[in-house]
Design an enzyme around this catalytic site. Structure first.
Site, PDB file in Angstrom:
ATOM      1  N   ASP A  68       0.810  -1.218   0.000  1.00 36.34           N
ATOM      2  CA  ASP A  68       0.000   0.000   0.000  1.00 36.34           C
ATOM      3  C   ASP A  68       0.845   1.270   0.000  1.00 36.34           C
ATOM      4  OD1 ASP A  68       0.869  -0.619   2.573  1.00 36.34           O
ATOM      5  OD2 ASP A  68      -1.130  -0.961   3.366  1.00 36.34           O
ATOM      6  N   ASN A 137      -7.740  -3.936  14.226  1.00 34.29           N
ATOM      7  CA  ASN A 137      -9.128  -4.277  13.876  1.00 34.29           C
ATOM      8  C   ASN A 137      -9.175  -5.426  12.853  1.00 34.29           C
ATOM      9  OD1 ASN A 137      -8.185  -3.069  11.599  1.00 34.29           O
ATOM     10  ND2 ASN A 137      -9.670  -1.412  11.535  1.00 34.29           N
ATOM     11  N   HIS A 139      -7.321  -5.595  10.086  1.00 40.03           N
ATOM     12  CA  HIS A 139      -7.058  -5.231   8.686  1.00 40.03           C
ATOM     13  C   HIS A 139      -5.748  -5.824   8.183  1.00 40.03           C
ATOM     14  CE1 HIS A 139      -4.958  -1.237  10.009  1.00 40.03           C
ATOM     15  NE2 HIS A 139      -4.016  -2.083   9.622  1.00 40.03           N
ATOM     16  N   GLU A 144      -9.754  -2.443   5.348  1.00 37.41           N
ATOM     17  CA  GLU A 144     -10.375  -2.283   6.667  1.00 37.41           C
ATOM     18  C   GLU A 144     -11.636  -3.149   6.747  1.00 37.41           C
ATOM     19  OE1 GLU A 144      -8.993  -0.645   9.015  1.00 37.41           O
ATOM     20  OE2 GLU A 144      -7.603   0.716   8.021  1.00 37.41           O
TER      21      GLU A 144
HETATM   22  C1  F6R Z   1       1.442  -1.849   6.170  1.00 32.62           C
HETATM   23  C2  F6R Z   1       0.084  -2.348   6.223  1.00 32.62           C
HETATM   24  C3  F6R Z   1      -0.704  -2.446   7.490  1.00 32.62           C
HETATM   25  C4  F6R Z   1       0.106  -2.883   8.697  1.00 32.62           C
HETATM   26  C5  F6R Z   1      -0.757  -2.989   9.947  1.00 32.62           C
HETATM   27  C6  F6R Z   1       0.042  -3.339  11.178  1.00 32.62           C
HETATM   28  O1  F6R Z   1       1.936  -1.845   4.851  1.00 32.62           O
HETATM   29  O2  F6R Z   1      -0.415  -2.671   5.200  1.00 32.62           O
HETATM   30  O3  F6R Z   1      -1.778  -3.336   7.286  1.00 32.62           O
HETATM   31  O4  F6R Z   1       0.709  -4.111   8.430  1.00 32.62           O
HETATM   32  O5  F6R Z   1      -1.432  -1.781  10.161  1.00 32.62           O
HETATM   33  O6  F6R Z   1       0.909  -2.285  11.452  1.00 32.62           O
HETATM   34  P1  F6R Z   1       2.024  -2.381  12.600  1.00 32.62           P
HETATM   35  O7  F6R Z   1       2.991  -3.423  12.174  1.00 32.62           O
HETATM   36  O8  F6R Z   1       2.638  -1.020  12.634  1.00 32.62           O
HETATM   37  O9  F6R Z   1       1.310  -2.749  13.853  1.00 32.62           O
END
Ligand code: F6R
Length: 244
Positions: A68, A137, A139, A144
């Site tokens: 992303d 959550n 995702h 989401e």
């Molecule tokens: C990052 C991404 C997000 C993260 C997720 C967990 O490219 O796509 O889905 O993997 O938000 O983030 P952290 O590792 O910071 O807890």
């Protein structure tokens, strides 16, 4: 099939996940790696960098596609995911920068940005190993909780709480991105192998829902239960609610 690797702590989780990704690179030196940003993969990226510097890992034939990117952020913006990847991995290993792909945050035309990215993923032959972090959550990428599982790359509007949380990183409120481009769940599910990393008690509820709960777009990661080759690297804190 889902394999869970129970790690003692974050360090141990990073070491184990880095082992599997290293094995992928060694066994298939021209692998297409799907990569993630966020705090969880930082420790494993550090290990991959160390191994590459020692001469034990060769990224010269690797291609990468990231999950992303924020819409509106250029690669030299420190908050962009392209900047993160350069800073945490690409600038320190012998990967060819031209073979590292991240959705184009500077592309204003949402339809074009998404179509272009799906074409890139198709052109490189799909993803051999997709690395995922897990949102609190449930995702994955910027997919989401919602009423359906999006297939391809799409543009998402960030929730108000995400926008507010991001505000501290920007000088002006108007600089904070309100949208992002993300790979879809369909593309993630087509990856030949998936590695999910999770650490800490704040991921425990989401991890239990993803691995043991019903498969629902309200917990996007729950769809991983249907994937034939998923490897979950999580520490004891993150696994505390997972009972098998
Ligand atoms: C990052 C991404 C997000 C993260 C997720 C967990 O490219 O796509 O889905 O993997 O938000 O983030 P952290 O590792 O910071 O807890």
């Amino acid at each position: 099939m889902l394999t869970i690797y129970r790690a003692k702590d974050y360090k141990d989780m990073s070491r184990q996940a880095a082992n599997l990704i290293s094995a992928q690179i060694i066994m298939k030196p021209d692998s297409v790696l799907g990569l993630a940003t966020g705090s969880t993969p930082i420790g494993l990226y550090e290990r991959l960098v160390k191994r590459c510097k020692k001469g034990d890992l060769d990224f010269s034939r690797i291609t990468s596609v990231n999950l992303d990117e924020y819409k509106g952020l250029s690669p030299n913006n420190e908050q962009s995911y392209r900047y993160f990847m350069n800073d945490n991995l690409f600038d320190h290993v012998n990967i060819q920068k031209a073979r590292t792909f991240v959705p184009d945050g500077t592309e204003e035309n949402e339809e074009k940005a998404c179509k272009d990215y799906d074409e890139i993923i198709a052109q490189v032959g799909g993803i051999d190993l997709q690395l995922l972090g897990l949102g609190r959550n449930g995702h994955i990428g910027f997919n989401e909780p919602s009423d359906s599982f999006p297939k391809g790359t799409h543009c998402v509007s960030l929730t108000q709480s995400t926008i507010e949380a991001n505000q501290r990183f920007f000088e002006k409120a108007t600089d904070v991105p309100t949208k992002a481009y993300t790979m879809g769940i369909g593309t993630i599910m087509q990856a030949r192998k998936i590695v999910l990393v999770a650490s800490g008690t704040d991921k425990a509820e989401a991890l239990a829902a993803a691995l043991c709960g019903p498969i629902t777009p309200q917990v996007p990661a729950s769809i991983l239960q249907l994937h034939p080759d998923v490897h979950v690297f999580a520490d004891e804190d993150a696994l505390k609610d997972v009972k098998f």
